[in-house]
Write a protein that holds these residues in place. Structure first.
Motif, PDB file in Angstrom:
ATOM      1  N   MET A   1      21.771 -35.246 -17.537  1.00 29.56           N
ATOM      2  CA  MET A   1      23.351 -35.416 -17.074  1.00 29.56           C
ATOM      3  C   MET A   1      23.811 -34.202 -16.118  1.00 29.56           C
ATOM      4  N   SER A   2      24.188 -34.858 -14.805  1.00 25.36           N
ATOM      5  CA  SER A   2      24.975 -34.003 -13.939  1.00 25.36           C
ATOM      6  C   SER A   2      26.168 -34.198 -13.845  1.00 25.36           C
ATOM      7  N   MET A   3      26.947 -33.053 -13.570  1.00 24.34           N
ATOM      8  CA  MET A   3      28.355 -32.673 -13.589  1.00 24.34           C
ATOM      9  C   MET A   3      28.670 -32.232 -12.339  1.00 24.34           C
ATOM     10  N   VAL A   4      29.886 -32.452 -11.853  1.00 21.27           N
ATOM     11  CA  VAL A   4      30.595 -31.914 -10.650  1.00 21.27           C
ATOM     12  C   VAL A   4      32.140 -31.871 -10.981  1.00 21.27           C
ATOM     13  N   ALA A   5      32.725 -30.478 -10.854  1.00 20.88           N
ATOM     14  CA  ALA A   5      34.034 -30.227 -11.337  1.00 20.88           C
ATOM     15  C   ALA A   5      34.885 -29.467 -10.316  1.00 20.88           C
ATOM     16  N   GLY A   6      36.013 -29.581 -10.335  1.00 26.78           N
ATOM     17  CA  GLY A   6      36.754 -28.677  -9.311  1.00 26.78           C
ATOM     18  C   GLY A   6      38.146 -28.318 -10.130  1.00 26.78           C
ATOM     19  N   GLY A   7      38.347 -27.038 -10.236  1.00 24.30           N
ATOM     20  CA  GLY A   7      39.533 -26.512 -10.916  1.00 24.30           C
ATOM     21  C   GLY A   7      39.931 -27.051 -12.279  1.00 24.30           C
ATOM     22  N   SER A   8      40.831 -27.545 -12.696  1.00 21.65           N
ATOM     23  CA  SER A   8      41.225 -27.913 -14.171  1.00 21.65           C
ATOM     24  C   SER A   8      40.169 -29.182 -14.436  1.00 21.65           C
ATOM     25  N   GLY A   9      39.428 -29.745 -13.371  1.00 19.01           N
ATOM     26  CA  GLY A   9      38.830 -30.828 -14.008  1.00 19.01           C
ATOM     27  C   GLY A   9      37.486 -30.607 -14.458  1.00 19.01           C
ATOM     28  N   VAL A  10      37.348 -29.277 -14.804  1.00 15.88           N
ATOM     29  CA  VAL A  10      36.075 -28.738 -15.803  1.00 15.88           C
ATOM     30  C   VAL A  10      36.264 -29.199 -17.063  1.00 15.88           C
TER      31      VAL A  10
ATOM     32  N   ARG B   1      25.834 -28.606 -28.869  1.00 21.55           N
ATOM     33  CA  ARG B   1      25.827 -28.129 -30.150  1.00 21.55           C
ATOM     34  C   ARG B   1      24.809 -28.989 -31.189  1.00 21.55           C
ATOM     35  N   ASN B   2      24.393 -30.042 -30.639  1.00 19.64           N
ATOM     36  CA  ASN B   2      23.414 -30.974 -31.398  1.00 19.64           C
ATOM     37  C   ASN B   2      21.952 -30.420 -31.166  1.00 19.64           C
ATOM     38  N   PRO B   3      21.278 -29.937 -32.097  1.00 19.21           N
ATOM     39  CA  PRO B   3      19.987 -29.530 -31.607  1.00 19.21           C
ATOM     40  C   PRO B   3      18.972 -30.802 -31.564  1.00 19.21           C
ATOM     41  N   ASP B   4      19.417 -31.855 -32.096  1.00 19.56           N
ATOM     42  CA  ASP B   4      18.624 -32.825 -31.979  1.00 19.56           C
ATOM     43  C   ASP B   4      18.754 -33.668 -30.753  1.00 19.56           C
ATOM     44  N   ASP B   5      19.539 -33.310 -29.910  1.00 16.12           N
ATOM     45  CA  ASP B   5      19.931 -33.894 -28.853  1.00 16.12           C
ATOM     46  C   ASP B   5      19.207 -33.233 -27.661  1.00 16.12           C
ATOM     47  N   HIS B   6      18.251 -33.947 -26.911  1.00 16.61           N
ATOM     48  CA  HIS B   6      17.464 -32.979 -25.890  1.00 16.61           C
ATOM     49  C   HIS B   6      17.866 -33.341 -24.602  1.00 16.61           C
ATOM     50  N   ALA B   7      19.012 -33.832 -24.413  1.00 18.39           N
ATOM     51  CA  ALA B   7      19.353 -34.061 -22.915  1.00 18.39           C
ATOM     52  C   ALA B   7      19.669 -32.891 -22.330  1.00 18.39           C
ATOM     53  N   ARG B   8      19.171 -32.712 -20.914  1.00 13.26           N
ATOM     54  CA  ARG B   8      19.612 -31.837 -20.042  1.00 13.26           C
ATOM     55  C   ARG B   8      20.762 -31.839 -19.161  1.00 13.26           C
ATOM     56  N   CYS B   9      21.552 -30.735 -19.060  1.00 13.22           N
ATOM     57  CA  CYS B   9      22.713 -30.965 -18.277  1.00 13.22           C
ATOM     58  C   CYS B   9      22.843 -30.017 -17.084  1.00 13.22           C
ATOM     59  N   SER B  10      23.354 -30.221 -16.152  1.00 17.93           N
ATOM     60  CA  SER B  10      23.613 -29.219 -15.019  1.00 17.93           C
ATOM     61  C   SER B  10      25.160 -29.521 -14.556  1.00 17.93           C
ATOM     62  N   LEU B  11      25.667 -28.411 -14.164  1.00 15.82           N
ATOM     63  CA  LEU B  11      27.120 -28.387 -13.680  1.00 15.82           C
ATOM     64  C   LEU B  11      27.117 -27.540 -12.545  1.00 15.82           C
ATOM     65  N   ILE B  12      27.911 -28.323 -11.363  1.00 10.40           N
ATOM     66  CA  ILE B  12      28.530 -27.557 -10.448  1.00 10.40           C
ATOM     67  C   ILE B  12      30.060 -27.601 -10.503  1.00 10.40           C
ATOM     68  N   TYR B  13      30.537 -26.170 -10.362  1.00  6.62           N
ATOM     69  CA  TYR B  13      32.054 -25.955 -10.754  1.00  6.62           C
ATOM     70  C   TYR B  13      32.788 -25.253  -9.501  1.00  6.62           C
TER      71      TYR B  13
ATOM     72  N   ASP C   1      17.033 -23.785 -21.058  1.00  3.20           N
ATOM     73  CA  ASP C   1      16.343 -24.793 -20.926  1.00  3.20           C
ATOM     74  C   ASP C   1      17.019 -26.087 -20.891  1.00  3.20           C
ATOM     75  N   ARG C   2      18.344 -26.117 -21.378  1.00  2.00           N
ATOM     76  CA  ARG C   2      19.057 -27.300 -21.490  1.00  2.00           C
ATOM     77  C   ARG C   2      20.310 -27.595 -20.312  1.00  2.00           C
ATOM     78  N   PHE C   3      20.743 -26.373 -20.127  1.00  3.56           N
ATOM     79  CA  PHE C   3      21.951 -26.354 -19.239  1.00  3.56           C
ATOM     80  C   PHE C   3      22.075 -25.427 -18.009  1.00  3.56           C
ATOM     81  N   HIS C   4      22.161 -25.885 -16.780  1.00  3.38           N
ATOM     82  CA  HIS C   4      21.925 -25.199 -15.456  1.00  3.38           C
ATOM     83  C   HIS C   4      23.535 -24.945 -15.157  1.00  3.38           C
TER      84      HIS C   4
END
Length: 202
Positions: free
Chosen positions: A1-10, A22-34, A57-60
């Motif tokens: 899951m990729s995310m891009v945010a600006g300002g309050s859009g985060v 917060r869910n240990p059973d969810d192995h989705a990887r996420c990345s955010l450019i803010y 390992d899950r969030f960049h």
């Protein structure tokens, strides 16, 4: 899951990240450019940094600042300056003494080695400077995964059947100034291979 945010859009991106991580059973990887203008403008900085630190390992997480190392001038400073100018006009001799004191203080600050190394007194900025670019997105966001295709035959047999589009393999979430999203983020995601159905605008 990729995310891009600006300002309050985060804010909506943070809500999604909090639920996923917060869910240990969810192995989705996420990345955010803010993106922000100044470092002081970063919303939820402590919370985001903690998420990235606790889930390497899950969030960049990647920040970009238009003007790192500078801070907006407080509104109160304008009022203080106006008041000081009025006092100076009424007491020119006192103002002359203050000018001499300010000059001496400025000379002392120039001789301070620590200020020469880092004039702002803050930690040097180690993330991106300027604006979000397509190259930055390709470097720090997750590449899209193929769309999962569900067929009627997949449920009952191994024979071929009518294809029906299922859930997207990857999602790209975005929230921020419309100009940034329309001119940079959406074209950048498309160039990475994200389909329109995989892009979600908050």
């Amino acid at each position: 899951m990729s995310m891009v945010a600006g300002g309050s859009g985060v804010t909506p991106c943070y809500s999604v990240l909090r639920e996923v991580l917060r869910n240990p059973d969810d192995h989705a990887r996420c990345s955010l450019i803010y993106a922000n203008k100044h470092e002081e403008d970063i919303w939820l900085r402590e919370e985001l940094d903690t998420m990235a630190r606790n889930n390497p390992d899950r969030f960049h997480l990647w920040y970009v600042l238009e003007e790192p190392g500078t801070a907006p001038t407080p509104v109160t400073r304008t009022a203080e300056t106006a008041a000081a100018n009025l006092i100076a006009a009424a007491n020119p001799q006192q103002q002359q003494q203050q000018d001499l004191s300010s000059a001496a203080a400025a000379a002392g600050s120039v001789l301070n080695p620590q200020q020469l190394v880092n004039p702002t007194g803050s930690v040097p900025w180690t993330f991106s400077r300027g604006y979000i670019t397509h190259d930055m997105m390709a470097q720090h966001l997750l590449p899209p995964q193929p769309v999962h295709v569900v067929t009627k035959s997949n449920v009952t047999s191994s024979s071929t059947g009518q294809q029906q589009q299922g859930a997207p393999g990857s999602l790209a979430l975005m929230c921020g100034p419309p100009g940034m999203l329309e001119a940079v983020v959406v074209p950048g995601l498309a160039a990475m291979g994200y389909a329109a159905g995989q892009m979600v605008l908050f």
